[in-house]
Design an enzyme around this catalytic site. Structure first.
Site, PDB file in Angstrom:
ATOM      1  N   SER A 404       0.807  -1.221   0.000  1.00 51.94           N
ATOM      2  CA  SER A 404       0.000   0.000   0.000  1.00 51.94           C
ATOM      3  C   SER A 404       0.840   1.271   0.000  1.00 51.94           C
ATOM      4  CB  SER A 404      -0.932   0.003   1.221  1.00 51.94           C
ATOM      5  OG  SER A 404      -0.209  -0.225   2.409  1.00 51.94           O
ATOM      6  N   ASP A 518       4.695  -7.948   6.250  1.00 54.70           N
ATOM      7  CA  ASP A 518       5.282  -9.190   6.780  1.00 54.70           C
ATOM      8  C   ASP A 518       5.671  -8.997   8.241  1.00 54.70           C
ATOM      9  OD1 ASP A 518       6.289 -11.105   4.174  1.00 54.70           O
ATOM     10  OD2 ASP A 518       5.826  -9.010   3.760  1.00 54.70           O
ATOM     11  N   HIS A 659       0.029   5.073   6.924  1.00 55.33           N
ATOM     12  CA  HIS A 659       0.521   5.239   5.558  1.00 55.33           C
ATOM     13  C   HIS A 659       1.174   6.607   5.380  1.00 55.33           C
ATOM     14  CE1 HIS A 659      -2.358   1.900   5.028  1.00 55.33           C
ATOM     15  NE2 HIS A 659      -1.491   1.514   4.104  1.00 55.33           N
TER      16      HIS A 659
END
Length: 1450
Positions: A404, A518, A659
């Site tokens: 993203s 991850d 983000h």
């Protein structure tokens, strides 16, 4: 697979389908009583952490907004958790098997009991809990009707309960409902519609409770996701809930987290403004139960009902608006407690809740452009065929893969618009976005478009990866590394199908960035997200690109350092949707500070970065000339941006605080571009988003995108020199020597040159003993220059027939070592031996033409000396270091023709100290500090450290003085050049401020190949730099360009071809010495034994002898007569000035005892002190001088003859030697010793507490050499001295030499005479420093007359200073190990020091010499002729003494 802890999943599902009838746990409730007690153990084994007594108040709360747990009298529950009806039906089938009703009842009772048990710790009188689940047997009924029935049943039960005061007692009521359709995960509009529907459904029940039940705190609990989780993870026998509210958008991890948060916010906004929270006796609070977005694969075995009860309780302890709502492993077993400040249950009012307005901390920017000023924007002249010569303007296609952060989620979202984070602003993406231009939007694509406006592949606008505007931005929001291969395949397919690009011919930039997701999920599945698996996934994707894509430059961006996100999450002053953050990244944000799990995450993050680096560095993707993968590490160390107030700056983030905002995308783009231009090995690994930096520009020196091969920062180096030809004919002068003329290379030194540990891997400490000589910077010849950078490999580019270099591994005796004769651990004292071996090898090896071949010999020594200097500061003094180095270079100068010698400075030991001190985890302190104790163990600001720095500077200074003396520039074919690149060395530092241990071997002392590479480049650069302009500073991390000779300057530089004049040394103002001794204290009590006598114990000093002790003529220029006795300057007894200006034995002793008595001053008789020497005295005069000295001592009132320790120095024999030729019998050795013995006997009988120095007479052979006319021998000497009359007679001179030796040998026995060893307070010690006296030479090797006065006979002040130093040093050397020669070289630091281990003046006994020798010689003397001396003292000295003696006798 095990289930999640807490209520069993079957039980949870049953709970969510609650049965009928209110039930209360009483002791008399029949069979319904015992069964629950058997099933639920509630909080029996739970450790209760709260301290209720601290919170107790006697007065019952009147307001629900100050309601304490101790105020609650009863706990109850109602609810309906059935699937909502299909649209338009309004009903749900409530029929359930009878067998389930009992279990439903048990589950409900268990949860309420657990919650009641918690409250019972605060209020022991709390009543048994009540459950009122739905009827379930009434056929078809609506959810609203069912809840209405339950509410009415509950109210009736409460009113009928005799133990409950319905009007006054506080009740805790929990209303359970479900939203299993998951419509709350849909878009905002759908969510609002469904929320209003639920609110309408529940409003009637809440209104009823509000109207009928006084004093109530109502929890509105949504268990939708608990139900969904149960259905997903366990077969229950029931059909899953139908999807009656199908979302228009796909549900992703991000969308689910955002919608969960939005759903909770919507409920809280509705309730906060509702009538249910306007009164003092009633409140409704929404408690959400959201599961983590990703749950662990392995969970503990099912527990009892405490889990759900604890979660309800903990939610009640959290202020509204700060509830996180997610179920996570860390909180399943913890209980929160009321605080002293907030001892009540939280409502909207006491939480000061306001409708959320998320505002960033810091200045928000919608766009961030950058000024582009690069002048050179041209492509290559022709399309390059190699990726290693790729200019920015050659790039025609851009693409990207990732998650993203590359998809651009939230990049353009306005502050507070959390829902908009789901929008993918691909046109703003840092690595591939192409919205607008560089002036308004900073991205890598827009930077490249400044070089090539026709660039293809960038994304614009918004949309997912499968939309046309995404183009070659194939990043997928929420992607993990295991999805990267699919992205690679899709990207390759798109490129091949795109008709606007030439897939085979166009050069492409592809940026890959993955790993954050991850890491965020790694704690839940360590196998799936292990560093090895992560790297394997990347390898799979890169392999696809490598196999399928021609002409590609791939940026592999290191995974970001993710833990700084915790700073944003943990700062309460920063407004962030923390529930979203915890949902997206539980493995980072759910961990406790300083926990083992957090440490493991940090290490896993580092391993992701490290293993990715190893994959790229393996060369796997450098097998084709048109393809490479370059690691771009700018995110490896990230600093959280902060405001001026020091708070984390949320304006750099999207509204979800996770983000990147457009500002951060812009600065990431500039950082990536900078990384792309930075050489491999020198890339920025640190990112500070606060700093807006300009766009870096390629230049003529470095016009290409950096790859491993074109960076020249591996261990190899590219050579682009054009002037490689040798001289037209072999040069005869070292000053016209070209690199191609060099035919032999050799090296001398220690472990660095021997190559210890150069190629040892990190942690392999044992391998440091391996000598990687083929990789040694100055002598190694492994492989070729493009692989291994060493001086020989550079020289082989000029002359392929070069010989002498070492290869492979092996010790100094191995054949592969060849002319690399460096020995690990060698010190300066070993250098001469290395030189002798090297010369012998060069003479004997057929590959070397010893007389005709030009040789480069590199010498580097000194580090090992400094490692041990504190163990024996006398042995490793700067003076001795200089002497050893000079001796070695003198041998080379004398023996080796056609040689250029590089003298390389040693590395400053402070570098090793810093590496050790700042890397205690990586550096094996305990194992290797022993090897360099004197450097590694001194404390900061300690005296020992100051001494180390002083020794270091003295070593360096002595090297410079030695070379600049011009001593080695007397032959046309030989020169020594100091290469000073290590004089000032900078510690290689990582971005985090720690030393970069990759430059060092595993022991952190020796150097790795990375460092050797830089040493070779720096040495070569120095060799081509003129003297006076040589680089004297080395930063190992800087790029060192490989210099080239030119047509104008083709030679290796020497002082002459540099037009360099050695600086004229300033005149030496005095011959004083620097005092560096630290052990100055006297004995704790006055010693009674001479064998325990410290310098500070000496109270009286005295001397006897001849003109050397009277110091006649020591300063003739200040007197009209050369006969003036300058007793105050006398080496053994003078006390004029201080040690810093005049070096004499008393001035040395004054440093230990300023109150010392007896020294001479000035020139007058009455200031002679205890100096009884006479100018013309001989041995026969010594008894008389002894008597006079005893008399003087006894008559001096300031001397305590019994208690004071006395030091007497005796030197006699010069005049005896002069007269020996006339009367051999009277001046025989036997007579000489007899008189001295008589004088010593007087002292033995008359004086207590005495230490006597007996100094051997000077060695006087080898005289009568030419003095250049400066000291013409007077005719009187030649006429009246029988010895010198026969100076041309070899036999006569041999006889004189024999007598000289006999006098010395006879005196040497005195130390062992039994008579003088009978008293504990008396010792005679012979000091032999004059036994072998070297001719004093100047720096160019000529006769140095500054040691003598103008008559070339008497010693000057300088000569006396040297004698004083030699005597003092002899006194501190053990008998049998004393220095037997005098070193006439100037150095202010030659004085030795007593040490804590050896604090005493040396005698035979404390030297541990066997006393048998003394016993043997107590009655008989055995004479021996000493070994022939190395050389005479000075030309004419004996003749002058003879002449002087004759004159006195006459």
């Amino acid at each position: 697979m095990e289930s999640w802890p807490g209520v069993s999943l079957v039980g949870l599902l049953l709970l969510l389908l609650l049965g009928q009838g209110p039930s209360q746990i009483h002791g008399s409730s029949g069979e319904n009583t015992s069964q629950p007690q058997q099933v639920f153990r509630t909080l029996k084994n739970f450790s209760f952490p709260c301290k209720p007594k601290k919170l107790e108040l006697s007065v019952l709360s009147k307001s629900v907004h100050s309601l304490r747990p101790s105020d609650i009298k009863l706990v109850a529950a109602i609810g309906n958790l059935e699937t909502p009806p299909a649209p338009g039906s309004g009903v749900v089938n409530m029929e359930k098997p009878q067998s389930l009703e009992s279990e439903l009842q048990n589950v409900c009772i268990g949860i309420m009991t657990a919650l009641s048990d918690i409250i019972r710790h605060f209020n022991p009188s709390v009543l048994m809990p009540t459950c009122s689940p739905g009827k379930g047997t009434a056929g078809h009924t609506t959810i609203a009707e069912d809840l209405w029935i339950q509410a009415k049943e509950l109210v009736r039960h409460l009113k009928d309960n005799p133990e409950l005061d319905f009007e006054k007692d506080w009740k805790l009521i929990t209303v359970l409902f479900s939203n299993t359709s998951q419509c709350h995960l849909c878009s905002s509009d759908q969510q609002k519609r469904h929320l209003m529907k639920h609110m309408e459904m529940l409003s009637g029940v809440l209104d009823y409770l509000h109207r009928e039940v006084p004093r109530a705190f109502v929890n509105l609990v949504d268990l939708s996701e608990v139900l969904t989780m149960a259905q997903q993870h366990q077969e229950t026998g029931f059909s899953p809930a139908p999807e009656i509210c199908k979302c228009s958008e796909e549900i992703t991890k991000l969308s689910k987290a955002v919608m969960q948060w939005s759903y909770q916010e919507a409920w809280e906004d509705l309730l906060a403004s509702s009538k249910f929270n306007k009164h003092e006796t009633f409140a409704v609070v929404f408690q959400s139960f959201f599961s983590e977005v990703e749950l662990p694969l392995e969970r503990p075995s099912p527990q009892d009902s405490t889990t759900l009860a604890l979660r309800i309780w903990n939610s009640m302890m959290e202020p509204v608006g700060r509830k996180d709502g997610t179920l996570n492993e860390a909180e399943r077993k913890t209980m929160k407690c009321p605080s002293q400040e907030s001892p009540y249950l939280f409502t909207y009012r006491n939480s000061n809740y306001q409708a959320r307005q998320l505002k960033p901390i810091g200045k928000f920017q919608m766009k961030e452009g950058t000024k582009f000023t690069c002048p050179d924007k041209d492509p290559s002249d022709s399309i390059p065929t190699t990726v290693h010569r790729l200019r920015p303007a050659d790039i025609k296609v851009i693409g990207a893969m990732g998650d993203s952060l590359t998809a651009g989620n939230g990049a353009g979202s306005s502050p507070g618009n959390v829902l908009d984070v789901l929008t993918q602003y691909r046109g703003l993406s840092w690595s591939v976005g192409g919205d607008e231009t560089i002036e308004t939007v900073t991205t890598l694509a827009n930077i490249l478009r400044e070089f090539n406006p026709s660039l293809k592949g960038f994304s614009v606008g918004t949309g997912k990866e499968n939309t046309p505007r995404a183009s070659f931005n194939q990043a997928v929001a929420g992607a993990k590394s295991d999805g990267l291969a699919a992205q690679a395949k899709k990207l390759v397919s798109l490129m091949k199908d795109d008709k606007t690009i030439n897939f085979q011919e166009d050069w492409k930039i592809i940026t890959v960035f993955i790993g954050g997701n991850d890491l965020c999920g790694s704690c839940n599945n360590l196998a799936r997200f292990s560093p090895q698996t992560f790297t394997d996934n990347i390898k799979t994707a890169l392999d696809i690109l490598h196999a399928e894509v021609p002409r590609a430059f791939v940026n592999m961006v290191s995974v970001i350092e993710i833990t700084p996100l915790r700073e944003l999450f943990n700062e309460p002053k920063v407004s962030c949707p923390r529930m979203i953050l915890r949902s997206l990244c539980p493995c980072v944000l759910n961990l406790g500070e300083n926990s083992a799990e957090l440490a493991q995450l940090v290490e896993r993050n580092r391993q992701y970065q490290e293993e990715t680096g190893k994959l790229i560095e393996s060369g796997r993707y450098d097998t084709r000339d048109d393809f490479t993968v370059v690691l771009q590490p700018m995110f490896e160390n990230v600093v959280m941006p902060r405001t001026l107030e020091g708070l984390p700056d949320s304006s750099f983030f999207a509204p979800d605080c996770f983000h990147f905002n457009v500002k951060t995308h812009a600065r990431s783009a500039i950082a990536l571009w900078k990384n792309m231009l930075e050489p491999v090995g020198r890339k920025t690994r640190h990112q500070n988003f606060e700093i807006k930096v300009p766009i870096m520009c390629p230049n003529q020196t470095s016009p290409f995108l950096s790859t491993t091969k074109n960076s020249n920062l591996g261990h190899g180096t590219s050579m682009s020199c054009e002037e490689k030809a040798p001289s037209a004919s072999p040069p005869t002068s070292v000053h016209t020597l070209r690199p191609a003329d060099i035919q032999v290379v050799a090296a001398l030194g220690d472990s660095v040159t021997a190559g210890n540990g150069i190629s040892s891997q990190e942690g392999d400490l044992a391998d440091v003993t391996t000598q990687y000589r083929g990789l040694s910077y100055s002598a190694g010849g492994d492989k070729f220059l493009e692989n291994v950078t060493t001086l020989p490999n550079i020289l082989r580019e000029f002359n392929g027939n070069l010989t002498g270099y070492s290869v492979g591994t092996g010790d100094v005796n191995s054949a592969s070592a060849f002319l690399n004769q460096a020995v690990p651990g060698a010190k300066a004292e070993n250098l001469a031996s290395q030189v002798q071996t090297l010369i012998q090898k060069m003479k004997n090896d057929t590959r070397v033409n010893f007389h005709q071949d030009w040789k480069v010999i590199t010498v580097m020594i000194g580090a090992s000396d400094l490692c041990d200097f504190c163990k024996d500061s006398n042995r490793y003094s700067a003076a001795n270091f200089s002497d050893h180095l000079r001796n070695a270079l003198d041998i080379l100068h004398k023996e080796v023709p056609r040689a250029l010698v590089n003298l390389v400075d040693f590395m400053n030991p402070s570098i090793i100290r810093q590496v050790f001190l700042k890397n205690p985890d990586k550096c094996p302190v305990n194992q290797t500090s022993v090897l360099c104790n004197c450097v590694l163990t001194p404390g900061e600001d300690s005296h020992e450290l100051a001494r180390l720095e002083a020794f270091t500077k003295s070593y360096q200074s002595s090297m410079l003085q030695l070379v600049e003396s011009g001593r080695y520039d007397t032959r046309e074919d030989f020169s020594v050049v100091l290469q000073p690149f290590l004089f000032n060395i900078r510690l290689p530092i990582l971005e985090n401020g720690n030393p970069d241990t990759s430059f060092f071997a595993p022991d952190c002392i020796l150097l790795s190949q990375k460092f050797h590479t830089q040493l070779a480049r720096a040495l070569w650069a120095n060799m081509l730099e003129p003297l006076g302009k040589k680089m004297d500073t080395l930063d190992p991390k800087e790029l060192i360009a490989l210099a080239c000779p030119t047509k104008d300057k083709p030679f290796l530089r020497t002082f002459r071809n540099s037009n360099y004049t050695y600086p004229i040394k300033p005149a030496i103002e005095n011959w004083g010495s620097d005092f560096l001794c630290t052990e100055q204290s006297p004995s704790s009590k006055v010693p009674t034994s001479v064998h325990e006598l410290r310098p500070s114990d000496i109270k009286v000093v005295a001397a006897m002898g001849d003109f050397l002790t009277t110091a006649t003529g020591a300063r003739p220029s200040e007197s009209s007569s050369l006969d003036t006795p300058w007793r105050g300057l006398s080496w053994s007894i003078g006390g004029d000035g201080t040690l810093e200006t005049h070096t004499t034995l008393p001035n040395i002793l004054k440093k230990f005892n300023p109150s010392i008595l007896g020294f001479s001053t000035g020139t007058l008789e009455n200031t002679a002190g205890l100096n009884v020497a006479e100018e013309g005295a001989r041995a026969q005069d010594m008894p008389a001088q002894a008597q006079a000295l005893v008399k003087k001592m006894k008559s001096t009132p300031t001397i305590n003859i019994q208690e004071d320790w006395k030091l007497i120095t005796l030197l006699i024999g010069n005049n005896d030697l002069c007269l020996y030729c006339e009367d051999p019998e009277n001046y025989s050795t036997r007579e000489y010793v007899k008189y001295i013995q008589h004088a010593l006997d007087i002292f033995y009988e008359e004086l207590p507490r005495v230490f006597i120095n007996v100094v051997e007479v000077m060695e006087l052979s080898g005289l009568l050499h030419d003095q250049g006319g400066k000291c013409a021998m007077p005719l009187a000497v030649q006429k009246n001295c029988s010895c010198l009359k026969r100076s041309q007679n070899l036999m006569a001179m041999q006889e004189l030499k024999k007598v000289n030796g006999n006098l010395q040998s006879a005196l040497s026995e005195l130390s062992y005479w039994h008579r003088y060893m009978q008293r504990e307070d008396f010792a005679v010690t012979v000091q032999p420093f004059f036994r072998n006296t070297f001719v004093p030479l100047d720096e160019r090797g000529g006769l140095d007359l500054t040691f003598f006065s103008e008559d070339c006979f008497h010693f000057s002040v300088r000569g006396h200073a040297e004698m004083a130093i030699a005597l003092w040093n002899n006194m501190l050397e053990p008998v049998g190990k004393k220095t037997t020669s005098n070193n006439f070289t100037y150095n202010r630091t030659k004085l030795k020091c007593p040490s804590p281990e050896n604090p005493f003046l040396y005698t035979v006994r404390n030297s541990q010499i066997l006393l048998d020798k003394a016993k043997e010689n107590s009655n008989t003397l055995y004479w021996a002729v000493p070994v022939a001396a190395v050389g005479g003292l000075v030309v004419g000295i004996l003749g002058m003494m003879l002449w002087r003696t004759v004159r006195l006798v006459q």
